[in-house]
Design an enzyme around this catalytic site. Structure first.
Site, PDB file in Angstrom:
ATOM      1  N   TYR A  96     -16.012  39.597 -29.742  1.00 55.37           N
ATOM      2  CA  TYR A  96     -17.342  39.368 -29.313  1.00 55.37           C
ATOM      3  C   TYR A  96     -17.544  38.959 -27.863  1.00 55.37           C
ATOM      4  CZ  TYR A  96     -22.475  39.994 -29.463  1.00 55.37           C
ATOM      5  OH  TYR A  96     -23.795  40.266 -29.356  1.00 55.37           O
ATOM      6  N   GLU A 238     -31.031  44.159 -31.734  1.00 59.21           N
ATOM      7  CA  GLU A 238     -29.965  43.660 -30.871  1.00 59.21           C
ATOM      8  C   GLU A 238     -30.189  44.418 -29.367  1.00 59.21           C
ATOM      9  OE1 GLU A 238     -27.539  41.039 -30.169  1.00 59.21           O
ATOM     10  OE2 GLU A 238     -28.289  41.079 -31.739  1.00 59.21           O
ATOM     11  N   ASP A 239     -30.235  43.651 -28.445  1.00 58.80           N
ATOM     12  CA  ASP A 239     -30.345  44.142 -26.939  1.00 58.80           C
ATOM     13  C   ASP A 239     -31.156  45.225 -26.697  1.00 58.80           C
ATOM     14  OD1 ASP A 239     -28.428  42.098 -26.581  1.00 58.80           O
ATOM     15  OD2 ASP A 239     -26.849  43.325 -26.331  1.00 58.80           O
ATOM     16  N   ASP A 261     -32.158  39.188 -32.670  1.00 57.92           N
ATOM     17  CA  ASP A 261     -31.371  37.833 -32.514  1.00 57.92           C
ATOM     18  C   ASP A 261     -31.547  37.535 -31.049  1.00 57.92           C
ATOM     19  OD1 ASP A 261     -29.285  36.154 -33.207  1.00 57.92           O
ATOM     20  OD2 ASP A 261     -27.908  37.585 -31.990  1.00 57.92           O
ATOM     21  N   ASP A 262     -31.587  38.493 -30.181  1.00 61.04           N
ATOM     22  CA  ASP A 262     -31.978  38.084 -28.644  1.00 61.04           C
ATOM     23  C   ASP A 262     -33.142  36.921 -28.787  1.00 61.04           C
ATOM     24  OD1 ASP A 262     -29.867  39.670 -27.809  1.00 61.04           O
ATOM     25  OD2 ASP A 262     -31.176  41.332 -28.205  1.00 61.04           O
ATOM     26  N   ASN A 402     -24.645  35.392 -20.653  1.00 66.86           N
ATOM     27  CA  ASN A 402     -23.048  35.753 -21.007  1.00 66.86           C
ATOM     28  C   ASN A 402     -23.259  37.127 -20.486  1.00 66.86           C
ATOM     29  OD1 ASN A 402     -24.359  37.092 -23.048  1.00 66.86           O
ATOM     30  ND2 ASN A 402     -23.892  35.608 -24.505  1.00 66.86           N
TER      31      ASN A 402
END
Length: 540
Positions: A96, A238-239, A261-262, A402
């Site tokens: 990851y 996600e994303d 999750d973001d 990140n």
């Protein structure tokens, strides 16, 4: 078990969920038609691990290590997860962040092993067929992306599939979700990235992104069909880009078991960091003022959960909102700067001075904490950090963007420019820092502390939905696992090596919330924590 007995010979060796390679015993080789298909010696899993680690040590780069592990994942899942679990500190950064960013950028060039489901806009009306083609008899967790906003790297199109695959590896390694019950999914509606549109090796649709009604209908078809086949599945968004992420969460959060999750996982981890920092400063949450560099999914998600946490401690919501400020590409988000604000920014648009630079905002608002989630490398420079140190005895500095190349500052800079007083957390890993005779051990505000345990608890309890109370329960539980020794060395999170135990605790807390609030689809066991622990997959 019956199905596995029917698979023999070369077919057994090609099945990553059943293959044990040279660890099959002589008796198993005779019973399963493997005699002569393997070297004569029988290995133990420990020997297999030792051999694989030696090969990994010969890989010169993190990407090479990823490719080695990816090959193992495609051929022997138990061995892959044994290594990932036992050496989580070494190989989580490989499977990851930060390596997954490079993996996604090069996905079409390094693609070798089919994994998961790819659903394109051209499949609209045929999603049921795709879901039925998936070999998984049961699925507990789906991680799905449309590749529009991958990490801090932007629109990577179908190349973003590296994120769902990586996240699900962490669901298994960190929280014991059985690997055969996970499914990565990429929704391909095109890409607006000219590099990929002109790349002959790009594996996705070569067209600009589809939006609007057709996009919404495809997502609805996917959610409907996934839950038709697997009614209890948890869907993690996600994303997705800001233009879709908030809408999808709002559309589905009260209808199906899902979360983003973001927005929500990042928020739970960040709030944990704040709880830990307040143990050091001995201050109350209601006494804090937070300035965010960024105003997208992560920023407003963290801000909203901080507000929820303050409300849970007795602060009126209207007052709690005034403790959080956003700074976007146009400057400080205010109610009087004259532009139309996205709906997620509106609650945090306050009647304050219109600051055009981040340092202006720091000096005007005098925050106790700054939280970077805008992928602006170096934005927390000496001037910003120096100002935070002047305002606060122990400034909270979270550089959460990140991969590492996008971090607002590194750990060494944060400690140096605040004379070792910063309470620091980051989105990507940084090495320990020696400063003024003290060794600081910064730890990631890594979502992997939280989302696997959230999923574990929800899946275990067969939860119907995932309300905000579950995220606060996860944050509080994680903060309690940070020791005084951790805090003394500057660590706001427990060691990542303990993440499976962390997931057990968070999973039990989340499941407890489901049972207490009528959201569970099964009976609460007498010993919840023991039952959650027993539920977890172990590569043995």
């Amino acid at each position: 078990m019956t199905e596995s007995k029917q698979i023999c010979g070369a077919d057994l060796l090609r099945n990553p969920q059943l293959n044990r390679a040279d660890a099959f015993t002589q008796e198993e080789r005779d019973a399963r038609g493997l005699r002569g298909l393997l070297p004569p010696a029988v290995s133990t899993m420990e020997l297999q691990v030792k051999r694989t680690l030696a090969l990994l040590d010969r890989c010169p780069t993190a990407l090479d290590k990823f490719l080695m592990l990816d090959s193992l994942h495609a051929t022997d899942e138990d061995l892959y997860f044994k290594i990932l679990i036992d050496y989580i500190d070494d190989y989580m950064p490989v499977v990851y962040t930060p390596t997954v960013g490079e993996v996604c950028q090069k996905f079409s060039h390094i693609y070798r092993y089919p994994r998961g489901a790819f659903i394109s806009i051209n499949d609209k009306g045929r999603v049921r067929e795709i879901i039925e083609n998936c070999p998984n008899e049961e699925v507990d967790v789906i991680v799905v992306t449309d590749g529009q906003r991958i990490l801090g790297l932007g629109d990577l199109g179908i190349n973003g599939m590296g994120i769902p695959c990586g996240k699900l590896s962490l669901y298994t390694a960190c929280a014991g979700i059985a690997p055969e019950k996970t499914l990565p999914v990429t929704i391909d509606v095109g890409t607006n990235n000219p590099e990929y549109l002109n790349d002959p090796m790009y594996l996705g649709l070569r067209q600009e992104r589809v939006t609007g009604e057709a996009y919404d209908e495809l997502i609805e078809e996917f959610v409907t069909e996934a839950r038709r086949r697997w009614p209890n599945v948890l869907i993690q968004f996600e994303d997705f880009g800001n233009n879709h992420a908030f809408d999808l969460l709002e559309r589905y959060k009260d209808k199906v078991l899902c979360f983003n999750d973001d927005i929500q996982g990042t928020a739970a981890v960040a709030v944990t960091g704040v709880y830990s920092a307040l143990r050091v400063t001995k201050q109350k949450l209601a006494d804090q003022r937070f300035l965010f560099l960024g105003a997208g999914e992560a920023a407003t998600g963290i801000a909203e959960l901080l507000v929820d946490a303050m409300v849970a401690e007795g602060v009126e919501r209207e007052d709690a909102l005034k403790h959080c400020f956003l700074f976007d590409s146009k400057g400080l988000v205010t109610c009087n700067r004259g532009d139309k604000l996205a709906h997620n920014k509106v609650p945090f648009a306050h009647d304050v001075e219109n600051c055009k630079t981040f340092i202006e905002a720091v000096r005007a608002l005098r925050p106790t904490g700054i939280i970077g989630v805008a992928a602006q490398p170096g934005a927390f420079n000496a001037e910003v950090l120096g100002a935070m140190a002047e305002i606060n005895e122990r400034p909270i500095v979270f550089a959460l963007s990140n991969p590492t190349s996008r971090a607002e500052c590194d750990a060494a800079t944060a400690y140096r420019e605040t004379n070792g007083r910063a309470l620091f957390a980051s989105g990507s890993p940084f090495a320990p820092v020696d400063f003024n005779g003290k060794t600081f051990v910064p730890r990631q505000g890594n979502n992997s502390y939280v989302f696997p345990g959230l999923g574990l608890g929800a899946v275990f309890a067969r939860a119907k939905t995932m309300p905000v109370g579950m995220f606060l329960a996860a944050s509080r539980e994680l903060a309690e696992l940070v020791s005084e020794a951790d805090l003394e060395q500057g660590s706001l999170y427990p060691p990542l090596s303990t993440v499976r135990e962390v997931s057990v605790k968070i999973g039990a807390a989340v499941a407890q919330y489901a049972y207490d609030n009528g959201l569970a689809g099964n009976e609460r066991p007498a010993d919840l924590e023991a039952a959650v622990r027993e539920f977890m997959y172990k590569p043995e």
